[in-house]
Design a protein around this motif. Structure first.
Motif, PDB file in Angstrom:
ATOM      1  N   PHE A   6      33.369  49.538  38.635  1.00  0.00           N
ATOM      2  CA  PHE A   6      34.793  49.887  38.595  1.00  0.00           C
ATOM      3  C   PHE A   6      35.132  50.535  37.272  1.00  0.00           C
ATOM      4  N   GLN A   7      35.956  51.568  37.340  1.00  0.00           N
ATOM      5  CA  GLN A   7      36.529  52.171  36.135  1.00  0.00           C
ATOM      6  C   GLN A   7      37.940  51.607  36.000  1.00  0.00           C
ATOM      7  N   HIS A   8      38.274  51.150  34.804  1.00  0.00           N
ATOM      8  CA  HIS A   8      39.539  50.436  34.609  1.00  0.00           C
ATOM      9  C   HIS A   8      40.490  51.245  33.737  1.00  0.00           C
ATOM     10  N   HIS A  17      41.915  49.894  38.994  1.00  0.00           N
ATOM     11  CA  HIS A  17      40.467  49.679  39.035  1.00  0.00           C
ATOM     12  C   HIS A  17      39.916  50.549  40.168  1.00  0.00           C
ATOM     13  N   VAL A  18      39.119  51.545  39.809  1.00  0.00           N
ATOM     14  CA  VAL A  18      38.647  52.526  40.802  1.00  0.00           C
ATOM     15  C   VAL A  18      37.126  52.540  40.830  1.00  0.00           C
ATOM     16  N   MET A  19      36.561  52.452  42.042  1.00  0.00           N
ATOM     17  CA  MET A  19      35.123  52.626  42.209  1.00  0.00           C
ATOM     18  C   MET A  19      34.878  53.878  43.042  1.00  0.00           C
ATOM     19  N   PRO A  20      34.535  55.010  42.368  1.00  0.00           N
ATOM     20  CA  PRO A  20      34.234  56.229  43.125  1.00  0.00           C
ATOM     21  C   PRO A  20      32.880  56.061  43.827  1.00  0.00           C
ATOM     22  N   THR A  21      32.884  56.165  45.151  1.00  0.00           N
ATOM     23  CA  THR A  21      31.623  56.034  45.893  1.00  0.00           C
ATOM     24  C   THR A  21      31.737  56.751  47.232  1.00  0.00           C
ATOM     25  N   ILE A  29      41.992  49.994  49.758  1.00  0.00           N
ATOM     26  CA  ILE A  29      43.021  49.889  48.722  1.00  0.00           C
ATOM     27  C   ILE A  29      43.538  48.451  48.730  1.00  0.00           C
ATOM     28  N   SER A  30      43.590  47.859  47.556  1.00  0.00           N
ATOM     29  CA  SER A  30      44.035  46.466  47.467  1.00  0.00           C
ATOM     30  C   SER A  30      44.955  46.324  46.269  1.00  0.00           C
ATOM     31  N   LEU A  31      46.113  45.728  46.511  1.00  0.00           N
ATOM     32  CA  LEU A  31      47.063  45.509  45.418  1.00  0.00           C
ATOM     33  C   LEU A  31      47.296  44.010  45.282  1.00  0.00           C
ATOM     34  N   TYR A  32      47.004  43.479  44.101  1.00  0.00           N
ATOM     35  CA  TYR A  32      47.234  42.060  43.827  1.00  0.00           C
ATOM     36  C   TYR A  32      48.474  41.919  42.955  1.00  0.00           C
ATOM     37  N   ASP A 204      47.542  44.394  39.861  1.00  0.00           N
ATOM     38  CA  ASP A 204      46.230  45.033  39.806  1.00  0.00           C
ATOM     39  C   ASP A 204      46.033  45.838  41.080  1.00  0.00           C
ATOM     40  N   LEU A 205      45.746  47.131  40.918  1.00  0.00           N
ATOM     41  CA  LEU A 205      45.529  47.997  42.079  1.00  0.00           C
ATOM     42  C   LEU A 205      44.069  48.438  42.103  1.00  0.00           C
ATOM     43  N   TYR A 206      43.410  48.188  43.229  1.00  0.00           N
ATOM     44  CA  TYR A 206      42.002  48.538  43.393  1.00  0.00           C
ATOM     45  C   TYR A 206      41.852  49.641  44.436  1.00  0.00           C
ATOM     46  N   VAL A 207      40.947  50.571  44.168  1.00  0.00           N
ATOM     47  CA  VAL A 207      40.594  51.582  45.170  1.00  0.00           C
ATOM     48  C   VAL A 207      39.076  51.749  45.170  1.00  0.00           C
TER      49      VAL A 207
END
Length: 425
Positions: A6-8, A17-21, A29-32, A204-207
């Motif tokens: 993850f890149q933060h 927090h993004v994981m390019p893949t 997509i997840s938002l906590y 926290d937003l995750y992609v």
């Protein structure tokens, strides 16, 4: 770009927090949104997402809301509410097909961000409050969910054991709140508490998917503009609770089978270097079908219909769950306590060690197969402030011997025995 990293970054009040893949055909997509568990806010915080999913400024009717997801090629949208340590966490999730697999004029990732941003920050508001009918319906939804716990006696006993053990701590609260509070919540008071929740929550937003951190940052600026709160940090200060004496609580309800639950305290939490020893301890004690509780209480002594254990590394507690005939209470407590003593004495076989390592290895090695599992694992880092990849954790687990498990066992202290038994004839 290495995979599975993850890149933060931070944009306004959101940590990103993004994981390019290219490993997945969808964007996950997840938002906590997390706030401290608090008796005053727990129920309204739990009710808010149920109302948010009913309608937004652009899609005020629930049918329009659902049709919009269909237009996004059947995008998945949902939420969960749970507790981690002394925090109440609301997690919104979207699962949208990758742009390269569909013929869409606009980026589906952008449209998903627009949708999620609107759900969170632009709900349907009428006369300065939520729509009364939505609040009334969803109050009943939450009430039924809370009532269903009472009807599921296994869950009920597990919750009551925690309530009794943590009776002076926020952790006693159920993440869905308290039934008694529901009737006091009006459309106006809920709208006010939603606004303060949005201002105060740690976000926290995750992609995970075929995108870049730069693209996600732009989408956040465009669609989450209202989120202005300071990107706070979860407090990871932990004060171990010492046990002076074991408390026994008996409760009588109309049950045919007794539920015996035990609560334990430990000084080892997720951010501790001994965390791997604690999950091995739990695995050998009662985490799996080969564990001591299952084999000795259920199979050899035939005392329990089920017997297992859990460990919450964010709170530093272990729990044991078992279902027994009420007349076997004394025998069952003795034999469960004997397993705890065996662990403290270091009576752990090589087979128990190797089987438990194999089970944990399977669980950890499956994480990269699921975008949401990778997100969930990384979120532990945000909660605890501890950097530890799944590979590093697995490496630590592989090194553990009986002495390490014995040392972990010595930190687990029995705190509460809770017994749910039937009413006398």
């Amino acid at each position: 770009m290495t995979n599975n990293v993850f890149q933060h970054g931070t944009v306004g009040g959101l940590r990103i927090h993004v994981m390019p893949t290219k490993a997945f055909k969808t964007y996950a997509i997840s938002l906590y949104a997390g706030i401290p568990l608090d008796e005053k806010t727990v129920t309204s915080t739990a009710l808010a997402p149920f109302v948010l999913r009913r309608g937004t400024a652009t899609y005020p009717e629930t049918t329009q809301f659902r049709e919009r997801l269909e237009e996004l090629y059947g995008a998945g949208f949902g939420f969960d509410i749970y507790k981690r340590g002394d925090y109440q966490i609301v997690q919104f999730r979207m699962d949208t097909i990758n742009d390269s697999f569909v013929q869409s004029q606009e980026s589906l990732l952008e449209q998903s961000f627009a949708f999620l941003g609107e759900v969170l920050t632009r709900p349907l508001v009428e006369d300065g409050s939520f729509r009364p009918s939505y609040v009334a319906t969803e109050r009943e939804t939450v009430r039924k969910k809370l009532e269903s716990i009472v009807n599921d006696k296994i869950r009920y006993a597990a919750e009551r054991c925690i309530e009794e053990m943590c009776r002076n701590e926020p952790y006693r609260l159920h993440p869905l709140g308290q039934r008694a509070d529901l009737d006091q919540i009006t459309q106006k008071s809920l709208y006010e508490s939603y606004n303060s929740w949005l201002d105060d929550a740690i976000l926290d937003l995750y992609v995970v998917g075929d995108t870049t951190a730069e693209e996600v940052e732009k989408l956040v600026q465009r669609h989450f503009g209202r989120v202005q709160s300071e990107a706070g940090l979860y407090s990871s200060k932990f004060v171990p609770v010492s046990v002076n004496e074991v408390r026994t609580v008996e409760e009588k309800l109309d049950v045919s089978q007794g539920k015996l639950n035990l609560g334990l305290r430990t000084s080892i939490t997720y951010k501790d270097d001994k965390y791997a020893s604690a999950i091995m301890y739990n695995g050998i004690l009662g985490g799996y079908p080969h564990s001591k509780l299952f084999v000795n209480v259920r199979e050899k002594a035939s005392l329990a219909y089920y017997a297992s254990s859990r460990y919450d590394g964010h709170k530093g507690i272990g729990t044991i769950q078992s279902g027994i005939e009420t007349q076997n209470y004394g025998k069952a407590v003795d034999i469960i306590e004997k397993q705890l003593e065996e662990m403290k004495a270091g009576n752990i076989s090589d087979l128990e060690l190797s089987q438990t390592k194999a089970m944990i290895r399977n669980q950890l090695s499956e994480i990269p197969d699921s975008a949401f599992e990778m997100i969930s694992y990384d979120f532990n880092r945000q909660l605890s402030g501890k950097e530890r990849t799944a590979d590093q954790l697995l490496g630590q687990v592989e090194q553990i011997g009986a002495e390490d498990v014995k040392a972990a066992a010595e930190t687990f202290q029995l705190d509460t025995i809770y017994f749910l038994t039937g009413k006398e004839e």
